[in-house]
Design a protein around this motif. Structure first.
Motif, PDB file in Angstrom:
ATOM      1  N   ILE A 189      50.108  39.034  45.897  1.00 56.78           N
ATOM      2  CA  ILE A 189      51.313  39.677  45.076  1.00 56.78           C
ATOM      3  C   ILE A 189      52.263  38.908  44.255  1.00 56.78           C
ATOM      4  CG2 ILE A 189      52.864  41.265  45.605  1.00 56.78           C
ATOM      5  CD1 ILE A 189      51.318  42.611  47.899  1.00 56.78           C
ATOM      6  N   ALA A 190      52.693  37.689  45.150  1.00 55.16           N
ATOM      7  CA  ALA A 190      53.812  36.804  44.379  1.00 55.16           C
ATOM      8  C   ALA A 190      52.978  36.283  43.094  1.00 55.16           C
ATOM      9  CB  ALA A 190      54.059  35.815  45.420  1.00 55.16           C
ATOM     10  N   ASN A 191      51.605  35.864  43.353  1.00 54.74           N
ATOM     11  CA  ASN A 191      50.837  35.137  41.967  1.00 54.74           C
ATOM     12  C   ASN A 191      50.701  36.322  41.041  1.00 54.74           C
ATOM     13  OD1 ASN A 191      50.907  32.842  43.306  1.00 54.74           O
ATOM     14  ND2 ASN A 191      48.970  33.085  44.211  1.00 54.74           N
ATOM     15  N   MET A 192      50.471  37.743  41.268  1.00 53.81           N
ATOM     16  CA  MET A 192      50.388  38.482  40.366  1.00 53.81           C
ATOM     17  C   MET A 192      51.867  39.078  39.549  1.00 53.81           C
ATOM     18  SD  MET A 192      47.969  41.330  41.886  1.00 53.81           S
ATOM     19  CE  MET A 192      47.860  42.560  40.352  1.00 53.81           C
ATOM     20  N   GLY A 193      53.025  38.645  40.496  1.00 48.64           N
ATOM     21  CA  GLY A 193      54.105  39.149  39.959  1.00 48.64           C
ATOM     22  C   GLY A 193      54.618  37.956  38.820  1.00 48.64           C
ATOM     23  N   LYS A 194      54.135  36.840  39.116  1.00 49.35           N
ATOM     24  CA  LYS A 194      54.330  35.818  38.129  1.00 49.35           C
ATOM     25  C   LYS A 194      53.635  35.851  36.904  1.00 49.35           C
ATOM     26  CE  LYS A 194      55.344  32.504  41.588  1.00 49.35           C
ATOM     27  NZ  LYS A 194      54.682  30.900  42.285  1.00 49.35           N
ATOM     28  N   VAL A 195      52.358  36.492  36.849  1.00 48.13           N
ATOM     29  CA  VAL A 195      51.478  36.741  35.717  1.00 48.13           C
ATOM     30  C   VAL A 195      52.107  37.631  34.899  1.00 48.13           C
ATOM     31  CG1 VAL A 195      49.183  37.523  35.003  1.00 48.13           C
ATOM     32  CG2 VAL A 195      49.432  35.681  36.903  1.00 48.13           C
ATOM     33  N   VAL A 196      52.762  38.909  35.573  1.00 43.99           N
ATOM     34  CA  VAL A 196      53.194  39.918  34.942  1.00 43.99           C
ATOM     35  C   VAL A 196      54.444  39.636  34.089  1.00 43.99           C
ATOM     36  CG1 VAL A 196      54.232  42.248  35.099  1.00 43.99           C
ATOM     37  CG2 VAL A 196      52.168  41.790  36.330  1.00 43.99           C
ATOM     38  N   ASP A 197      55.202  38.916  34.752  1.00 40.54           N
ATOM     39  CA  ASP A 197      56.635  38.266  34.117  1.00 40.54           C
ATOM     40  C   ASP A 197      56.306  37.346  32.936  1.00 40.54           C
ATOM     41  OD1 ASP A 197      57.967  39.608  36.152  1.00 40.54           O
ATOM     42  OD2 ASP A 197      58.252  37.746  37.216  1.00 40.54           O
ATOM     43  N   SER A 198      54.964  36.568  33.178  1.00 41.01           N
ATOM     44  CA  SER A 198      54.630  35.779  31.963  1.00 41.01           C
ATOM     45  C   SER A 198      54.204  36.376  30.773  1.00 41.01           C
ATOM     46  CB  SER A 198      53.428  34.733  32.411  1.00 41.01           C
ATOM     47  OG  SER A 198      53.270  34.023  31.282  1.00 41.01           O
ATOM     48  N   LEU A 199      53.351  37.602  31.126  1.00 36.28           N
ATOM     49  CA  LEU A 199      52.891  38.483  29.961  1.00 36.28           C
ATOM     50  C   LEU A 199      54.228  39.112  29.164  1.00 36.28           C
ATOM     51  CD1 LEU A 199      49.595  39.879  31.740  1.00 36.28           C
ATOM     52  CD2 LEU A 199      50.010  38.273  29.702  1.00 36.28           C
ATOM     53  N   PHE A 200      55.135  39.662  30.103  1.00 35.90           N
ATOM     54  CA  PHE A 200      56.271  40.297  29.768  1.00 35.90           C
ATOM     55  C   PHE A 200      56.912  39.432  28.595  1.00 35.90           C
ATOM     56  CE2 PHE A 200      60.694  41.214  29.661  1.00 35.90           C
ATOM     57  CZ  PHE A 200      60.727  42.454  29.325  1.00 35.90           C
ATOM     58  N   VAL A 201      57.216  38.079  28.883  1.00 30.08           N
ATOM     59  CA  VAL A 201      57.973  36.946  27.916  1.00 30.08           C
ATOM     60  C   VAL A 201      57.035  37.056  26.686  1.00 30.08           C
ATOM     61  CG1 VAL A 201      58.660  34.644  27.718  1.00 30.08           C
ATOM     62  CG2 VAL A 201      59.215  35.987  30.052  1.00 30.08           C
ATOM     63  N   ARG A 202      55.843  36.726  26.711  1.00 31.29           N
ATOM     64  CA  ARG A 202      54.803  36.641  25.629  1.00 31.29           C
ATOM     65  C   ARG A 202      55.029  37.825  24.840  1.00 31.29           C
ATOM     66  NH1 ARG A 202      49.364  33.537  27.469  1.00 31.29           N
ATOM     67  NH2 ARG A 202      50.434  31.754  28.394  1.00 31.29           N
ATOM     68  N   SER A 203      54.968  38.989  25.170  1.00 27.21           N
ATOM     69  CA  SER A 203      54.787  40.353  24.339  1.00 27.21           C
ATOM     70  C   SER A 203      56.325  40.406  23.776  1.00 27.21           C
ATOM     71  CB  SER A 203      54.732  41.652  25.309  1.00 27.21           C
ATOM     72  OG  SER A 203      55.561  41.462  26.302  1.00 27.21           O
ATOM     73  N   ALA A 204      57.415  40.041  24.609  1.00 25.11           N
ATOM     74  CA  ALA A 204      58.695  40.334  23.815  1.00 25.11           C
ATOM     75  C   ALA A 204      58.813  39.104  22.663  1.00 25.11           C
ATOM     76  CB  ALA A 204      59.944  39.827  25.080  1.00 25.11           C
ATOM     77  N   LYS A 205      58.171  37.951  22.785  1.00 29.79           N
ATOM     78  CA  LYS A 205      58.057  37.051  21.526  1.00 29.79           C
ATOM     79  C   LYS A 205      57.545  37.845  20.483  1.00 29.79           C
ATOM     80  CE  LYS A 205      58.932  32.768  24.163  1.00 29.79           C
ATOM     81  NZ  LYS A 205      57.977  31.807  24.648  1.00 29.79           N
ATOM     82  N   ILE A 206      56.301  38.379  21.009  1.00 30.47           N
ATOM     83  CA  ILE A 206      55.428  38.743  19.760  1.00 30.47           C
ATOM     84  C   ILE A 206      56.048  40.138  18.895  1.00 30.47           C
ATOM     85  CG2 ILE A 206      53.317  39.944  19.313  1.00 30.47           C
ATOM     86  CD1 ILE A 206      52.058  38.691  21.549  1.00 30.47           C
ATOM     87  N   MET A 207      56.844  40.834  19.715  1.00 28.06           N
ATOM     88  CA  MET A 207      57.601  42.161  19.234  1.00 28.06           C
ATOM     89  C   MET A 207      58.599  41.551  18.455  1.00 28.06           C
ATOM     90  SD  MET A 207      56.051  45.018  20.225  1.00 28.06           S
ATOM     91  CE  MET A 207      57.448  45.895  20.401  1.00 28.06           C
ATOM     92  N   ALA A 208      59.281  40.455  18.760  1.00 26.25           N
ATOM     93  CA  ALA A 208      60.376  39.985  18.024  1.00 26.25           C
ATOM     94  C   ALA A 208      59.947  39.395  16.649  1.00 26.25           C
ATOM     95  CB  ALA A 208      61.271  38.795  18.752  1.00 26.25           C
TER      96      ALA A 208
END
Length: 422
Positions: free
Chosen positions: A403-422
């Motif tokens: 669960i902790a590893n999945m949380g890290k993956v989701v956080d990483s994807l969120f940061v990437r998507s925020a950059k794309i949207m910007a």
């Protein structure tokens, strides 16, 4: 004591020392000291007479006479150099110390001398007498008074930068704080003593005392290997000087070997060339403890403590460490005995280990509270119930990690998507 004095000559001293009875010798030496002559030769003879008189009074165990001698000599101290006065005073104090059962008299005598030295403004002598007084108060367990005296003395001696006396006082302060169970302050005082000792030449006896105290403090912190090396250094210093403290250094060396489960080395150290010189009750006591430890026998251990009570129980340093060793041995033996059982009578365990039932019950309850094993005491039935160690299922920590590893993956994807949207 006769009122007529004798001439201050070597012949008078020779006659006094050759007298048939010690009391006659003492009387004649008093009469030599009473001679009013103050010529350099007469003063020298009187100094010799005082030394001989001090020895004779010590041999006759006349402590009160030694005390009155110091009072009687005060006019004489006014006409001789201060260094010689200090030597005579220390000689008389040492003589009183060698007479058994005089600790209270020594304290009273030191207090008298401190008052006199203050009145006479003899700072050098006063500081040394106060240092001795603090040591006597510590031996008498009057810790508060000793600590107050030492605190003021340390400040004064530091200002004067008398390194040799400072080493003595810092060492004494370290022993005092150790007696009060204040280990940090004991270590700080010992460090101050070492710092002062590094700046000057320290006599071997004093260096041995520093090493001995270092070993005691390291042993208190359970660092027995380092403590052993310090005790060995202290033993070598005291052994070379034929100091009686050598046997205690050797005893503490053996204690360290036992505490690190190297009890088999004890017999070899005792039978070595250096060890054979000190064979006696102190070493026999440690050998008995080492044998009991090797056999893991509590009965032998208790027998050793009973047979060598003076050497083990009454030595606070040895007693403290052997208490923890006894507890460890008891726990190991109890764990070994209860291992085959799921339910067993406490009386049966006590019978097997050859100890009183109430003592075993108390120790078992302590071990359960300390989580040494899982179980409970059924006091109604007088039984010990042992539980199986609960096995931890590995799936729970693995799931949490996933669960902790999945949380890290989701956080990483969120940061990437925020950059794309910007």
């Amino acid at each position: 004591m006769s009122t007529s004095y004798l001439p201050a000559t070597k012949d008078s001293i020779s006659q006094a020392m050759e007298a048939d009875a010690p009391s006659e010798s003492i009387s004649m030496l008093y009469r030599v000291i009473e001679n009013p002559s103050s010529s350099p030769e007469a003063l020298q003879i009187k100094e010799q007479a005082i030394t001989d008189l001090t020895d004779l009074l010590r041999q006759e165990n006349r402590a009160e006479d030694l005390r009155s001698l110091l009072t009687q000599l005060r006019p004489f101290f006014a006409v001789i150099p201060k260094a010689k006065t200090a030597k005579i005073v220390r000689g008389v104090l040492d003589a009183v110390a060698k007479i058994p059962g005089t600790s209270d008299l020594q304290i009273a005598l030191c207090k008298e001398m401190v008052q006199w030295t203050r009145a006479e403004k003899r700072t050098f002598l006063r500081q040394r007498v106060e240092s001795r007084l603090a040591a006597l108060l510590m031996e008498n367990k009057e810790y508060t008074e000793a600590l107050t005296l030492l605190t003021d003395l340390v400040k004064e001696v530091r200002r004067l930068d008398d390194k040799l006396l400072l080493v003595d006082i810092d060492l004494l302060e370290s022993k005092l704080h150790f007696s009060l169970r204040n280990l940090p302050k004991a270590k700080a005082a010992l460090t101050a003593a070492r710092t002062a000792a590094n700046a000057i030449y320290v006599p071997p006896a004093q260096q041995g005392t520093i090493d001995l105290q270092s070993g005691i403090l390291h042993a208190e912190e359970k660092d027995y290997k380092t403590a052993y090396s310090y005790f060995f250094e202290a033993f070598e210093s005291f052994n070379a000087l034929e100091d009686p403290r050598a046997v205690f250094s050797l005893k503490y060396m053996l204690l360290c070997k036992i505490m690190v489960s190297q009890a088999d080395d004890v017999a070899g150290i005792i039978s070595s060339k250096a060890g054979l010189q000190y064979v006696g009750p102190e070493l026999d006591a440690m050998k008995a403890v080492a044998d009991a430890h090797s056999k893991r026998s509590l009965m032998s251990f208790e027998t050793a403590l009973r047979d060598y009570k003076a050497q083990l129980e009454e030595d606070p340093i040895v007693h403290r460490h052997l208490s923890s060793l006894y507890d460890t041995l008891l726990e190991q033996n109890l764990c070994r005995l209860i291992e085959p059982f799921s339910r067993v009578e406490i009386g049966h365990i006590a019978e097997l280990i050859e100890l009183p039932t109430d003592h075993v019950e108390k120790k078992l309850s302590q071990m359960i509270l300390d989580k040494k094993f899982a179980g409970t005491l059924d006091q109604g039935a007088g039984c010990l119930v042992i539980f199986d160690d609960p096995k931890t299922d590995a799936i729970y920590p693995d799931t949490l990690e996933t669960i902790a590893n999945m949380g890290k993956v989701v956080d990483s994807l969120f940061v990437r998507s925020a950059k794309i949207m910007a």
